[in-house]
Write a protein that holds these residues in place. Structure first.
Motif, PDB file in Angstrom:
ATOM      1  N   MET A   1       0.885  -0.911  -0.108  1.00  0.00           N
ATOM      2  CA  MET A   1      -0.153   0.031  -0.229  1.00  0.00           C
ATOM      3  C   MET A   1       0.894   0.695   0.158  1.00  0.00           C
ATOM      4  N   PHE A   2       1.993   1.031   0.958  1.00  0.00           N
ATOM      5  CA  PHE A   2       2.767   2.326   0.655  1.00  0.00           C
ATOM      6  C   PHE A   2       3.591   2.724  -0.433  1.00  0.00           C
ATOM      7  N   PHE A   3       3.727   1.560  -0.788  1.00  0.00           N
ATOM      8  CA  PHE A   3       4.054   2.170  -2.344  1.00  0.00           C
ATOM      9  C   PHE A   3       3.961   1.745  -3.322  1.00  0.00           C
ATOM     10  N   ALA A   4       2.627   2.119  -3.075  1.00  0.00           N
ATOM     11  CA  ALA A   4       1.396   1.730  -4.544  1.00  0.00           C
ATOM     12  C   ALA A   4       1.251   3.331  -4.285  1.00  0.00           C
ATOM     13  N   TYR A   5       0.542   4.056  -3.133  1.00  0.00           N
ATOM     14  CA  TYR A   5       0.150   5.474  -2.676  1.00  0.00           C
ATOM     15  C   TYR A   5       1.322   5.358  -3.375  1.00  0.00           C
ATOM     16  N   ARG A   6       2.543   5.616  -3.385  1.00  0.00           N
ATOM     17  CA  ARG A   6       3.809   6.383  -3.892  1.00  0.00           C
ATOM     18  C   ARG A   6       3.669   6.639  -5.599  1.00  0.00           C
TER      19      ARG A   6
ATOM     20  N   ARG B   1      -0.559  17.459  -1.741  1.00  0.00           N
ATOM     21  CA  ARG B   1      -1.334  17.463  -1.799  1.00  0.00           C
ATOM     22  C   ARG B   1      -2.940  17.371  -0.792  1.00  0.00           C
ATOM     23  N   ALA B   2      -2.955  18.698  -0.552  1.00  0.00           N
ATOM     24  CA  ALA B   2      -4.008  18.980   0.058  1.00  0.00           C
ATOM     25  C   ALA B   2      -5.131  19.714  -0.726  1.00  0.00           C
ATOM     26  N   HIS B   3      -4.240  20.498  -1.746  1.00  0.00           N
ATOM     27  CA  HIS B   3      -4.022  21.225  -3.134  1.00  0.00           C
ATOM     28  C   HIS B   3      -5.395  20.691  -3.357  1.00  0.00           C
ATOM     29  N   HIS B   4      -4.593  19.097  -3.927  1.00  0.00           N
ATOM     30  CA  HIS B   4      -5.401  18.786  -5.101  1.00  0.00           C
ATOM     31  C   HIS B   4      -6.654  17.244  -4.367  1.00  0.00           C
ATOM     32  N   ARG B   5      -6.810  17.786  -2.676  1.00  0.00           N
ATOM     33  CA  ARG B   5      -7.799  15.973  -2.993  1.00  0.00           C
ATOM     34  C   ARG B   5      -8.788  17.455  -3.103  1.00  0.00           C
TER      35      ARG B   5
ATOM     36  N   LEU C   1      -6.379  22.240 -14.397  1.00  0.00           N
ATOM     37  CA  LEU C   1      -5.703  21.469 -13.315  1.00  0.00           C
ATOM     38  C   LEU C   1      -5.908  20.483 -12.888  1.00  0.00           C
ATOM     39  N   GLU C   2      -7.520  19.986 -12.283  1.00  0.00           N
ATOM     40  CA  GLU C   2      -8.187  19.168 -11.942  1.00  0.00           C
ATOM     41  C   GLU C   2      -7.458  18.116 -12.486  1.00  0.00           C
ATOM     42  N   ARG C   3      -8.227  17.933 -13.809  1.00  0.00           N
ATOM     43  CA  ARG C   3      -7.925  16.950 -15.237  1.00  0.00           C
ATOM     44  C   ARG C   3      -6.727  16.911 -15.465  1.00  0.00           C
ATOM     45  N   ARG C   4      -6.096  17.569 -15.539  1.00  0.00           N
ATOM     46  CA  ARG C   4      -4.251  17.349 -15.857  1.00  0.00           C
ATOM     47  C   ARG C   4      -3.339  16.450 -14.440  1.00  0.00           C
ATOM     48  N   LEU C   5      -3.490  16.871 -13.206  1.00  0.00           N
ATOM     49  CA  LEU C   5      -3.632  16.053 -11.947  1.00  0.00           C
ATOM     50  C   LEU C   5      -4.230  14.450 -11.834  1.00  0.00           C
ATOM     51  N   SER C   6      -5.158  13.998 -12.645  1.00  0.00           N
ATOM     52  CA  SER C   6      -5.644  13.041 -12.477  1.00  0.00           C
ATOM     53  C   SER C   6      -6.306  12.230 -13.131  1.00  0.00           C
ATOM     54  N   GLU C   7      -5.794  12.670 -14.605  1.00  0.00           N
ATOM     55  CA  GLU C   7      -5.759  11.937 -16.298  1.00  0.00           C
ATOM     56  C   GLU C   7      -4.457  10.689 -15.602  1.00  0.00           C
ATOM     57  N   ALA C   8      -3.664  11.468 -15.203  1.00  0.00           N
ATOM     58  CA  ALA C   8      -2.164   9.980 -14.495  1.00  0.00           C
ATOM     59  C   ALA C   8      -2.842   9.090 -13.619  1.00  0.00           C
ATOM     60  N   GLN C   9      -3.595   9.608 -12.832  1.00  0.00           N
ATOM     61  CA  GLN C   9      -4.372   8.477 -11.344  1.00  0.00           C
ATOM     62  C   GLN C   9      -4.764   7.807 -12.447  1.00  0.00           C
TER      63      GLN C   9
ATOM     64  N   PHE D   1       1.269   5.524  -7.480  1.00  0.00           N
ATOM     65  CA  PHE D   1      -0.300   6.636  -7.591  1.00  0.00           C
ATOM     66  C   PHE D   1      -0.216   8.377  -7.363  1.00  0.00           C
ATOM     67  N   THR D   2       0.291   8.192  -6.002  1.00  0.00           N
ATOM     68  CA  THR D   2       0.258  10.246  -6.305  1.00  0.00           C
ATOM     69  C   THR D   2       2.276  10.593  -6.744  1.00  0.00           C
ATOM     70  N   ALA D   3       2.477  10.252  -7.368  1.00  0.00           N
ATOM     71  CA  ALA D   3       3.870  10.885  -8.050  1.00  0.00           C
ATOM     72  C   ALA D   3       3.594  11.138  -8.990  1.00  0.00           C
ATOM     73  N   ASP D   4       3.205  11.459  -9.949  1.00  0.00           N
ATOM     74  CA  ASP D   4       2.622  12.144 -10.852  1.00  0.00           C
ATOM     75  C   ASP D   4       1.659  13.308 -10.770  1.00  0.00           C
ATOM     76  N   PRO D   5       0.616  13.024 -10.125  1.00  0.00           N
ATOM     77  CA  PRO D   5       0.300  14.508  -9.630  1.00  0.00           C
ATOM     78  C   PRO D   5       1.288  15.781  -8.954  1.00  0.00           C
ATOM     79  N   ASP D   6       2.092  15.388  -7.895  1.00  0.00           N
ATOM     80  CA  ASP D   6       3.181  15.563  -6.710  1.00  0.00           C
ATOM     81  C   ASP D   6       4.624  16.387  -7.714  1.00  0.00           C
ATOM     82  N   MET D   7       4.740  15.814  -8.468  1.00  0.00           N
ATOM     83  CA  MET D   7       5.241  17.043  -9.711  1.00  0.00           C
ATOM     84  C   MET D   7       5.305  17.811 -10.126  1.00  0.00           C
TER      85      MET D   7
END
Length: 170
Positions: A30-35, A52-56, A119-127, A37-43
């Protein structure tokens, strides 16, 4: 070597017994999958000076345009002070619009602007792409099992909140 042992329980239930090592491996997965899952939006967020709070916040406002600040607080489970910092930034940067409620003028209704939606669409596309690929690789039974596990990990209030949100989109 068998990873799990299944033992018939009372009432015909089948109980799944896992070793501490197997549970540790699940936690690590779960830790690695979450990492991942969030890598592209984090960049993307990092380049913009957001976290991440902004993304949520963007995700849930975009999911439910006109969401009240109070409802967003409930969904995110954060303090009012923490959310106010995030919202102030998103509003100042033109990503979120805060409108006075029609029925209750004390309410603030949150909407994504066109810039916020983009921006929300861009953040979510990779996920979505990562999730879609994983779901296809795992198959429908695994997807259903994955959701069951995630829901079983939630406390009852959180699960109820999630179920009420899920029911509006399924």
């Amino acid at each position: 070597m068998q990873d799990t042992a299944r033992i018939a329980g009372l009432g015909g239930e089948t109980l799944l017994f896992l070793t501490d090592d197997q549970l540790r491996r699940g936690i690590e997965a779960m830790f690695f999958a979450y990492r991942a899952f969030t890598a592209d939006p984090d960049m993307i967020l990092g380049d913009l000076g957001y976290g991440r709070a902004h993304h949520r916040a963007l995700h849930f406002i975009g999911r439910d345009q006109g969401l009240t600040v109070t409802a967003l607080l409930d969904v995110l489970g954060v303090t009012k002070q923490s959310l106010n910092r995030v919202l102030r930034t998103l509003i100042e940067d033109g990503l979120v619009d805060s409108r006075v409620g029609r029925r209750d003028r004390r309410e603030r209704l949150l909407h994504l602007t066109d810039k916020g939606t983009a921006l929300e669409r861009r953040l979510s596309e990779a996920q979505r792409g990562r999730m879609r690929a994983a779901y296809r690789a795992a198959g429908p039974q695994a997807v259903a099992g994955f959701r069951q596990v995630l829901e079983a990990m939630m406390d009852p209030d959180t699960r109820s909140q999630y179920q009420s949100m899920k029911d509006t989109t399924d």
